[in-house]
Design a protein around this motif. Structure first.
Motif, short mmCIF file in Angstrom:
data_model
loop_
_atom_site.label_atom_id
_atom_site.label_comp_id
_atom_site.label_asym_id
_atom_site.label_seq_id
_atom_site.Cartn_x
_atom_site.Cartn_y
_atom_site.Cartn_z
N GLY A 86 0.85 -1.19 0.00
CA GLY A 86 0.00 0.00 0.00
C GLY A 86 0.88 1.24 0.00
O GLY A 86 2.08 1.16 -0.25
N GLU A 87 0.31 2.37 0.31
CA GLU A 87 1.07 3.62 0.37
C GLU A 87 1.56 3.81 1.81
O GLU A 87 0.81 4.23 2.70
N ILE A 88 2.83 3.49 2.06
CA ILE A 88 3.39 3.53 3.41
C ILE A 88 3.89 4.95 3.71
O ILE A 88 4.72 5.49 2.98
N ALA A 89 3.34 5.54 4.78
CA ALA A 89 3.71 6.90 5.17
C ALA A 89 4.75 6.91 6.28
O ALA A 89 5.62 7.78 6.31
N ALA A 90 4.66 5.96 7.22
CA ALA A 90 5.58 5.96 8.36
C ALA A 90 5.68 4.57 8.97
O ALA A 90 4.74 3.79 8.92
N ILE A 91 6.85 4.32 9.56
CA ILE A 91 7.08 3.12 10.35
C ILE A 91 7.65 3.60 11.68
O ILE A 91 8.64 4.33 11.70
N GLU A 92 6.99 3.19 12.76
CA GLU A 92 7.38 3.69 14.08
C GLU A 92 7.46 2.55 15.09
O GLU A 92 6.63 1.65 15.08
N TYR A 93 8.48 2.63 15.96
CA TYR A 93 8.63 1.65 17.04
C TYR A 93 8.21 2.30 18.35
O TYR A 93 8.39 3.50 18.54
N SER A 94 7.69 1.47 19.26
CA SER A 94 7.40 1.96 20.60
C SER A 94 7.68 0.86 21.61
O SER A 94 7.10 -0.22 21.52
N GLY A 95 8.60 1.11 22.49
CA GLY A 95 8.90 0.20 23.59
C GLY A 95 9.24 -1.21 23.17
O GLY A 95 9.35 -1.53 22.01
N LYS A 96 9.40 -2.03 24.14
CA LYS A 96 9.64 -3.46 23.93
C LYS A 96 8.31 -4.19 23.90
O LYS A 96 7.33 -3.74 24.49
N ALA A 97 8.28 -5.32 23.25
CA ALA A 97 7.06 -6.15 23.24
C ALA A 97 6.77 -6.55 24.68
O ALA A 97 7.59 -7.18 25.33
N ARG A 98 5.62 -6.17 25.20
CA ARG A 98 5.30 -6.38 26.61
C ARG A 98 4.47 -7.62 26.86
O ARG A 98 4.47 -8.16 27.93
N ARG A 99 3.71 -8.04 25.88
CA ARG A 99 2.84 -9.19 26.11
C ARG A 99 2.93 -10.11 24.92
O ARG A 99 3.25 -9.70 23.82
N GLU A 100 2.63 -11.34 25.17
CA GLU A 100 2.62 -12.30 24.08
C GLU A 100 1.20 -12.48 23.61
O GLU A 100 0.28 -12.58 24.39
N GLY A 101 1.06 -12.54 22.31
CA GLY A 101 -0.25 -12.81 21.74
C GLY A 101 -1.02 -11.54 21.43
O GLY A 101 -1.00 -10.58 22.16
N GLY A 102 -1.63 -11.55 20.31
CA GLY A 102 -2.50 -10.47 19.87
C GLY A 102 -3.73 -11.08 19.26
O GLY A 102 -4.17 -12.16 19.66
N VAL A 103 -4.25 -10.45 18.26
CA VAL A 103 -5.46 -10.92 17.61
C VAL A 103 -5.31 -12.34 17.11
O VAL A 103 -6.12 -13.22 17.42
N PHE A 104 -4.26 -12.61 16.37
CA PHE A 104 -4.10 -13.94 15.77
C PHE A 104 -3.75 -15.01 16.79
O PHE A 104 -4.25 -16.13 16.72
N ALA A 105 -2.93 -14.68 17.77
CA ALA A 105 -2.60 -15.66 18.80
C ALA A 105 -3.83 -16.05 19.59
O ALA A 105 -4.01 -17.21 19.94
N ARG A 106 -4.69 -15.07 19.89
CA ARG A 106 -5.90 -15.38 20.64
C ARG A 106 -6.88 -16.20 19.80
O ARG A 106 -7.60 -17.04 20.32
N LEU A 107 -6.93 -15.97 18.50
CA LEU A 107 -7.83 -16.72 17.64
C LEU A 107 -7.44 -18.18 17.50
O LEU A 107 -8.28 -19.06 17.40
N PHE A 108 -6.12 -18.45 17.49
CA PHE A 108 -5.65 -19.79 17.20
C PHE A 108 -5.13 -20.53 18.43
O PHE A 108 -4.27 -21.38 18.32
N ARG A 109 -5.64 -20.25 19.61
CA ARG A 109 -5.26 -20.98 20.82
C ARG A 109 -5.89 -22.34 20.84
O ARG A 109 -6.94 -22.60 20.45
#
Length: 90
Positions: A67-90
């Motif tokens: 797509g049209e990429i405007a910015a890539i930004e980092y914030s902090g360290k990964a604090r938790r494991e699992g997001g949308v996909f991890a929760r879906l495929f438990r």
């Protein structure tokens, strides 16, 4: 269940329309303006317009965003494991 292969985090940006990102452990959310993912370097946010996830391979830790990429930004360290996909495929 086999553990994902550890891959060092890299970002390969082609123009401003394609990003290949490695070292991805999960995708928290995505829509046409925003992709939020967890990497071994912390949380990463890709912003732009018309964004779509072309390929997601969590086993190998790779994400391709187009797509049209405007910015890539980092914030902090990964604090938790699992997001949308991890929760879906438990």
């Amino acid at each position: 269940m086999q553990q994902p292969t550890a891959v060092r985090h890299t970002v390969n940006l082609t123009g401003r329309e394609r990003a290949v990102i490695t070292g991805v452990s999960d995708v928290d959310c995505f829509n046409e303006q925003l992709v939020v993912l967890l990497t071994d370097a912390g949380q990463m946010t890709v912003t732009g317009a018309g964004l779509h996830v072309e390929n997601l391979d969590l086993k190998n830790g790779q994400l391709v965003v187009e797509g049209e990429i405007a910015a890539i930004e980092y914030s902090g360290k990964a604090r938790r494991e699992g997001g949308v996909f991890a929760r879906l495929f438990r």
